[in-house]
Design a protein around this motif. Structure first.
Motif: not given
Lengths: 122, 302
Positions: A45-47, A72-75, A88-89
């Protein structure tokens, strides 16, 4: 008194920007986008935000339509911008509607949060 | 505005006001005042400076748990150890905070040596001015400038630092003006007080000009537009601050170009007016700082 008037006018005009030191991080865009329908499960996911982020205290919660929280992975910050958070998903998403609840701490110490949703097409 | 956010605004106001007072006053004592005058003025400013030296570290200490409460959205988050340690060790805000904590220690030590000159420190007021100046400048590292990237962010942070330093020098020095004016009436201090006031007049022009110039640069870098949208509470408060500062500049100019010449012409009565206007400037400056603390927490785009 021309000097005084000049000074007063200058101050009025010039001080316009002073004190705009703080701003909240707004979500500008995301991939997948809000209310979008994607053909395949995204791998991340990209925010994109309006401000630089403190990534240690920013993140997302990904939930299914049934309110189940998915891992979900570490932002992380994008390599080229500290305004872009990449999450990361962990495992491929099945077809269905997903909700992303985000929270962000901007570099100036303001926290903000929000949510958006996207759908993975069957 | 929720509780933790309001508390954070109050905390920032305390830090700004006490920091500016210390910086400007100690700069006046270290740079503008000759030794004898400095020795006479310092005790008269004692209670004010002591309060500021206590308030700066208190506001610094409270900032961390209040920031945690703001992030968590609840008071109990202020004592959330996981959150506090993430904030302290994993964010740039935490690094700035650690630097501030160290500077607060140096500031307290520097201030103590101004009161106990037995310690072999040459210029204790210069130490106080340096520490409080660095503390003020650190505001630029936790503000919007820090949220921007690359060279633009660096320029913005430098500009912001210059802005808070020149503004702090102006405001803080105003607090020294009334006792310095009173010293004009004392034969033993008169000449040194006159010298200090002449220097203040010159330096004051520089500080106010710098405040305005950095304000202009800030407008160009951050806002990029006039605060003309009156439906936004943020922009209304901004315009209110502009008005306050304009009145301050007006008072400063009337002191310098109307009352000082009258004083030089032998009209002793002008002395009281100058002191009152300096205090009025100081009060307006405090109000301007209060507005900054409040609208600094509002959303500029809201």
């Amino acid at each position: 008194m021309t000097l005084v008037r000049t000074f007063l006018l200058s101050a009025l005009i010039l001080f316009g920007g002073v004190g705009t030191a703080f701003a909240h991080a707004h979500l500008l865009s995301s991939v997948p986008a809000d209310r979008s329908v994607v053909a395949a499960s995204p791998s991340e996911l990209t925010l994109t935000f309006s401000e630089g982020l403190e990534i240690a205290l920013s993140g997302v919660t990904l939930t299914t339509a049934g309110k189940q929280v998915l891992p979900t992975g570490k932002p992380q910050l994008a390599k080229d911008s500290d305004k872009v958070m990449v999450v990361p998903v962990e495992s491929p998403l099945a077809a269905g509607r997903y909700r992303v609840e985000w929270h962000a701490l901007s570099r100036d110490g303001h926290s903000s949060h929000g949510a958006y949703a996207f759908t993975v097409r069957p | 505005m929720t509780g933790p956010i309001a508390a954070l605004a109050l905390c920032r106001l305390t830090f700004d006001a006490a920091g500016a007072l210390l910086f400007g006053a100690s700069l006046f004592l270290a740079v503008l005042a000759p030794a004898t005058l400095r020795g006479a003025l310092a005790p008269r400013l004692g209670p004010t400076l002591r309060a500021a030296v206590v308030l700066v570290p208190v506001a610094t200490l409270l900032w961390l748990p209040l920031e945690a409460a703001q992030i968590g959205g609840a008071w109990h988050s202020a004592l959330d150890l996981d959150l506090l340690s993430a904030l302290l060790f994993d964010t740039s805000l935490g690094s700035v905070w650690l630097a501030r904590a160290a500077l607060c220690g140096l500031l307290a030590a520097g201030f103590l040596t101004t009161r106990r000159p037995v310690l072999a420190v040459g210029r204790p007021w210069a130490i106080v001015a340096t520490c409080s100046g660095l503390l003020l400048a650190s505001l630029a590292l936790s503000g919007h400038a820090a949220a921007d990237e690359g060279a633009r962010g660096t320029v913005q942070a430098g500009n912001e630092a210059l802005h808070v330093l020149s503004g702090g020098a102006w405001l803080g020095a105003l607090a020294v003006l009334p006792p310095c004016l009173a010293a004009l009436r004392e034969p033993s201090l008169r000449r040194q007080a006159e010298l200090a006031l002449r220097r203040f007049s010159t330096a004051g022009h520089g500080a106010v000009a710098l405040v305005i110039a950095t304000g202009l640069a800030n407008t160009a870098l951050v806002l990029g537009r006039w605060p003309t949208d009156w439906s936004s509470p943020y922009q209304v408060l901004l315009v209110a601050k502009v008005a306050l500062v304009a009145v301050m500049v007006g008072l400063a100019l009337s002191n310098r170009y109307l009352l000082m010449p009258r004083l030089a012409g032998g009209h002793e009565a002008a002395l009281g007016s100058i002191g009152r206007r300096a205090l009025a400037e100081l009060a307006l400056g405090a109000a301007a700082l209060a507005l900054v603390a409040v609208f600094g927490l509002l959303d500029p785009t809201g």
